[in-house]
Design a protein around this motif. Structure first.
Motif, PDB file in Angstrom:
ATOM      1  N   LEU A   1      -1.497  -3.891   0.714  1.00 58.11           N
ATOM      2  CA  LEU A   1      -0.943  -2.914   1.653  1.00 58.11           C
ATOM      3  C   LEU A   1      -0.576  -3.609   2.959  1.00 58.11           C
ATOM      4  O   LEU A   1      -1.431  -4.175   3.638  1.00 58.11           O
TER       5      LEU A   1
ATOM      6  N   ASP B   1       1.732  -3.041   6.599  1.00 58.51           N
ATOM      7  CA  ASP B   1       2.479  -2.137   7.488  1.00 58.51           C
ATOM      8  C   ASP B   1       2.205  -0.675   7.217  1.00 58.51           C
ATOM      9  O   ASP B   1       2.971   0.185   7.668  1.00 58.51           O
ATOM     10  N   VAL B   2       1.136  -0.348   6.475  1.00 59.62           N
ATOM     11  CA  VAL B   2       0.740   1.049   6.294  1.00 59.62           C
ATOM     12  C   VAL B   2      -0.771   1.142   6.451  1.00 59.62           C
ATOM     13  O   VAL B   2      -1.499   0.157   6.289  1.00 59.62           O
TER      14      VAL B   2
ATOM     15  N   LEU C   1      -2.080   4.227   1.160  1.00 53.89           N
ATOM     16  CA  LEU C   1      -1.063   4.456   0.130  1.00 53.89           C
ATOM     17  C   LEU C   1      -1.400   5.754  -0.589  1.00 53.89           C
ATOM     18  O   LEU C   1      -2.534   5.951  -1.043  1.00 53.89           O
TER      19      LEU C   1
ATOM     20  N   ARG D   1       0.752   5.670   9.370  1.00 56.06           N
ATOM     21  CA  ARG D   1       1.821   5.135   8.514  1.00 56.06           C
ATOM     22  C   ARG D   1       1.332   5.226   7.069  1.00 56.06           C
ATOM     23  O   ARG D   1       0.361   4.580   6.702  1.00 56.06           O
TER      24      ARG D   1
ATOM     25  N   GLY E   1       2.129   4.920   3.049  1.00 56.73           N
ATOM     26  CA  GLY E   1       2.980   4.452   1.962  1.00 56.73           C
ATOM     27  C   GLY E   1       2.976   5.466   0.834  1.00 56.73           C
ATOM     28  O   GLY E   1       1.999   6.192   0.633  1.00 56.73           O
TER      29      GLY E   1
ATOM     30  N   GLU F   1       4.638   6.113  -3.400  1.00 55.58           N
ATOM     31  CA  GLU F   1       5.237   5.477  -4.572  1.00 55.58           C
ATOM     32  C   GLU F   1       6.668   5.995  -4.741  1.00 55.58           C
ATOM     33  O   GLU F   1       6.918   6.943  -5.482  1.00 55.58           O
ATOM     34  N   SER F   2       7.583   5.339  -4.075  1.00 61.46           N
ATOM     35  CA  SER F   2       8.969   5.819  -4.078  1.00 61.46           C
ATOM     36  C   SER F   2       9.628   5.706  -5.442  1.00 61.46           C
ATOM     37  O   SER F   2      10.672   6.320  -5.675  1.00 61.46           O
TER      38      SER F   2
ATOM     39  N   HIS G   1       6.440   5.634   4.355  1.00 63.62           N
ATOM     40  CA  HIS G   1       7.084   4.348   4.063  1.00 63.62           C
ATOM     41  C   HIS G   1       7.179   4.165   2.547  1.00 63.62           C
ATOM     42  O   HIS G   1       6.201   4.402   1.826  1.00 63.62           O
ATOM     43  N   ARG G   2       8.314   3.712   2.068  1.00 64.50           N
ATOM     44  CA  ARG G   2       8.462   3.403   0.649  1.00 64.50           C
ATOM     45  C   ARG G   2       7.566   2.222   0.281  1.00 64.50           C
ATOM     46  O   ARG G   2       7.574   1.193   0.955  1.00 64.50           O
ATOM     47  N   ALA G   3       6.814   2.371  -0.815  1.00 67.68           N
ATOM     48  CA  ALA G   3       5.931   1.293  -1.271  1.00 67.68           C
ATOM     49  C   ALA G   3       5.878   1.309  -2.795  1.00 67.68           C
ATOM     50  O   ALA G   3       4.854   1.635  -3.405  1.00 67.68           O
TER      51      ALA G   3
END
Length: 377
Positions: free
Chosen positions: A32, A34-35, A38, A111, A113, A115-116, A137-139
């Motif tokens: 992980l 920048d978040v 998740l 922030r 993440g 599961e895009s 955020h896309r992760a």
């Protein structure tokens, strides 16, 4: 007085190295960036990270550890979650993903993440509204990255699934289950029933039984067409055991083989040997595909090898890595993959030979054990 409380066995984890679901979540935290957390909504990934096998769940994996993480499901799965996920604080709500997302701000998440690769556009709008004050955020693909390399417990489950498939085919052949007059559908149902009787939860996927000219169709669906003397009969099937899938293909001949059938089988067997021999840590997946494909091309049959060489297999029947001309990356020890070259002569018949294997430091260990010799049944 005996208890009537239902039992929900915790899915098997290896005792070699003591890998646990908590260990898997810890490994995910290391990915992980920048978040603060998740949000995991893919049910296969949730099973991998928690052991939960229900049909409605969401998981918040917080960078600060399990104490700050949250698991969500609904009241239908209360007792099951007690047994399978006893180590995470639970949120109970039918709109599970939204409820877990809504809890993110209270867990100090700013922030988040997601599961895009698993969340629809409409679902994303809902998550955005639920996680008020949180930036999404896309992760994609983080859990799948971990799942590519199997631990010992996973390999044991895959080995068991492969053993069931091998035994089902052996029994089918020994009992004369591949015979003139039986239909493709009869044989497929027979295989699937045998796998269940041997302990499988069910087939790993819709079994393929393709006879005669149908065997030239890579993913033919079984029909009521009868098997006939002289047919090539291609059987592609697998067992589901403990959540893990096996995958095997064998092609037999109904009666004495014609010369062209034997030559075709020999060619595919040579391609499969080359593909298996190319499996090693550090091997480029494109090069592994090429090792088998070149054998067919050199025989003038390259255009009739219609698909990639193989794929990863585990909690899903098709997962990373992809052994194909379009694949990317290299193999690692502990990856479990199929090697399944095929050559298909339209209107005549086709041959595919497939095994499930584990990549080892010394090469590849086959988990499927059925003979690869051409069988005349």
């Amino acid at each position: 007085m005996a208890s009537c409380t239902p039992s929900y066995p915790v899915p098997h984890l290896t005792t070699v190295g003591e890998v646990t679901h908590a260990d898997r979540r810890a490994a995910l935290r290391a990915l992980l960036a920048d978040v603060d957390a998740l949000l995991v909504t893919d049910l296969v990934n949730i099973r991998y990270l928690t052991g939960f096998t229900g049909s409605n769940a969401a998981l918040l994996v917080h960078v600060d550890g399990d104490a700050a993480s949250r698991f969500g499901t609904d009241a239908r799965y209360r007792l099951q979650a007690d047994a399978q996920v006893p180590d995470l604080e639970r949120i109970e709500d039918r709109a599970t993903a939204l409820a877990v997302a809504a809890a993110a701000p209270g867990a100090g998440v700013r922030r988040l993440g997601f599961e895009s690769d698993a969340v629809t556009v409409d679902a994303l709008d809902g998550l955005d509204a639920a996680a008020e004050g949180v930036t999404l955020h896309r992760a994609p693909g983080l859990v799948q990255r971990l799942r590519r390399v199997k631990d010992d417990g996973e390999i044991d489950a895959l080995r068991a699934a492969c053993a069931v498939a091998d035994a089902a085919l052996a029994g089918l052949l020994a009992d004369g289950g591949v015979a003139a007059g039986r239909t493709e559908r009869d044989v497929a149902l027979d295989l699937e029933d045998r796998m269940r009787r041997l302990g499988a939860d069910g087939p790993a996927f819709a079994s393929i039984v393709a006879a005669g000219a149908h065997s030239a169709v890579p993913h033919h669906r079984p029909t009521d067409a009868p098997l006939r003397a002289g047919d090539l009969v291609k059987m592609d099937f697998g067992a589901l055991v403990g959540g893990y899938h096996s995958d095997i293909t064998r092609t037999v001949v109904l009666g004495p083989a014609a010369e062209w059938q034997r030559e075709l089988h020999d060619l595919v067997a040579a391609a499969q040997r080359a593909g298996r021999a190319a499996l090693a840590p550090g091997a480029d997946v494109v090069a592994v595909d090429a090792a088998a494909r070149t054998v067919c091309e050199d025989a003038g049959r390259g255009e009739e090898f219609l698909h990639g060489l193989g794929h990863g297999v585990g909690l899903q029947i098709h997962e990373a890595p992809s052994l194909a001309r379009t694949g990317t990356g290299t193999l690692e020890a502990g990856m479990t993959v199929t090697v399944e070259p095929g050559v298909y002569l339209a209107g005549r018949g086709g041959v595919r030979i497939e095994d499930t294997l584990v990549v080892r430091g010394t090469g590849a260990e086959p988990l499927t054990r059925t003979t690869r010799e051409l069988l005349e049944v």
